[in-house]
Design an enzyme around this catalytic site. Sequence first.
Site, PDB file in Angstrom:
ATOM      1  CB  THR A  97      -0.850   0.105   1.200  1.00  0.00           C
ATOM      2  OG1 THR A  97      -1.755  -1.094   1.139  1.00  0.00           O
ATOM      3  CG2 THR A  97      -1.728   1.083   1.301  1.00  0.00           C
ATOM      4  CD  GLN A 100      -3.381  -7.904  -1.461  1.00  0.00           C
ATOM      5  OE1 GLN A 100      -3.072  -6.726  -1.245  1.00  0.00           O
ATOM      6  NE2 GLN A 100      -2.558  -8.746  -1.069  1.00  0.00           N
ATOM      7  NE  ARG A 141       0.454 -10.923   1.885  1.00  0.00           N
ATOM      8  CZ  ARG A 141       0.930  -9.836   2.248  1.00  0.00           C
ATOM      9  NH1 ARG A 141       0.005  -8.815   2.226  1.00  0.00           N
ATOM     10  NH2 ARG A 141       2.175  -9.792   2.527  1.00  0.00           N
ATOM     11  CG  HIS A 156      -5.547  -8.569   1.323  1.00  0.00           C
ATOM     12  ND1 HIS A 156      -4.803  -9.271   2.499  1.00  0.00           N
ATOM     13  CD2 HIS A 156      -5.083  -7.197   1.495  1.00  0.00           C
ATOM     14  CE1 HIS A 156      -4.238  -8.532   3.146  1.00  0.00           C
ATOM     15  NE2 HIS A 156      -4.421  -7.403   2.318  1.00  0.00           N
ATOM     16  CE1 TYR A 208      -6.795  -3.514   6.467  1.00  0.00           C
ATOM     17  CE2 TYR A 208      -5.004  -4.996   5.362  1.00  0.00           C
ATOM     18  CZ  TYR A 208      -5.279  -3.783   6.048  1.00  0.00           C
ATOM     19  OH  TYR A 208      -4.539  -2.804   6.156  1.00  0.00           O
ATOM     20  CG  ASN A 239      -1.608  -8.461   6.613  1.00  0.00           C
ATOM     21  OD1 ASN A 239      -1.052  -9.439   7.087  1.00  0.00           O
ATOM     22  ND2 ASN A 239      -1.120  -7.784   5.330  1.00  0.00           N
ATOM     23  CG  ASN A 270      -5.396  -3.652  10.789  1.00  0.00           C
ATOM     24  OD1 ASN A 270      -5.628  -2.740  11.323  1.00  0.00           O
ATOM     25  ND2 ASN A 270      -5.340  -4.182   9.600  1.00  0.00           N
ATOM     26  N   GLY A 286       8.897  -7.002   0.062  1.00  0.00           N
ATOM     27  CA  GLY A 286       8.221  -5.860   0.201  1.00  0.00           C
ATOM     28  C   GLY A 286       9.000  -4.635   0.147  1.00  0.00           C
TER      29      GLY A 286
END
Length: 361
Positions: free
Chosen positions: A28, A101, A229, A177, A182, A180, A237, A318
Amino acid sequence: MNYGTDLFSPVRLGPYELRNRIVMAPLTRSRAGQGQVPQSLNVTYYQQRASAGLIISEATQVCPEGVGYPNTPGIHSAEQVQGWRAITDAVHQRGGRMFLQLWHVGRISHPSLQPGGVLPVAPSAIRPEGDAFTYEGLKPFVTPRALETTELQGIVDQYRRGAQHALDAGFDGVEIHSANGYLLDQFLRDGSNRRTDAYGGSIEHRARLLLEVVEAVTQVWDVQRVGVRLSPINPFNSMYDSDPDQTFGYVAERLGTLKLAYLHVLEVDQSGVTTGQAVNFRRLRDLFGGTYIANGGFTYERATAYLARGDADLVAFGQLFLANPDLPERFAKRAPLNQPQPETFYGGDEKGYTDYPYLVS
């Protein structure tokens, strides 16, 4: 499986022959233009990094309700499709391959980012700790609205439409995705999913939404052009699962039966506060049984050792790819690496985005 001895050997990924095993991880960068439309600056950024065996795009929301940060790109409007098409064309001109993604942030949003200023949605009405990034600065997360069972087919349809738009935009495949913290990850882990319907409780129920999304996406794309992923131990989070080895072992095995392009696993804890939990990632790889992408702070040396042991087929980088647009060449020559500039990671202009220097030959 595609065992290799080094990062530079070609590898088969579905219908594609990738020139190396170096993957650009989704990053991001919060630099989309007005209307969350990719712009010319983004074209340059991705084209610079086209020497990766595979580029996985930054997380891209499948609907207006899926946004969680300022200036992140979408894949739900004609203008966004057109913006992404310029990027895929540029990457293909350099001989690269690129997957999009597909993303919905769920509760990691804020009413100021939502159409009509409504509450963000989640599997359960549990407020995450911390602050949301908004156009007005940091604001405390709010308690989300729990999705009704009858709404979940609509969520699946949003992913299906996003997948179709990604196809229209010229991508080589898509990554779902489910990591993480979400939305899909929120359904998977029992710390964020307290539902009592067919989408909560047992891991079979908690995995239902992800599997329905995968089914919908693979109705648009050939199954060998779809990846997923996961991040089993990442508490980022406010995420937690009481038994991640069992939860994600089940998910990996179920996904393996579908013969997807790959499973992409973040194997580290990205937060400053560890859960202290451990997952046997080699077991996840074996349960999946297909192409496995490992991610998580890899160096050249560690990635090479991973491939040599057969712990992964490809390795995603990354921050190193963020700072080194020619990372495969630098690795091949064992050349010095540019150091990432954290202060320029999110938002801004070309500084810390497209101005990292190439290796001087």
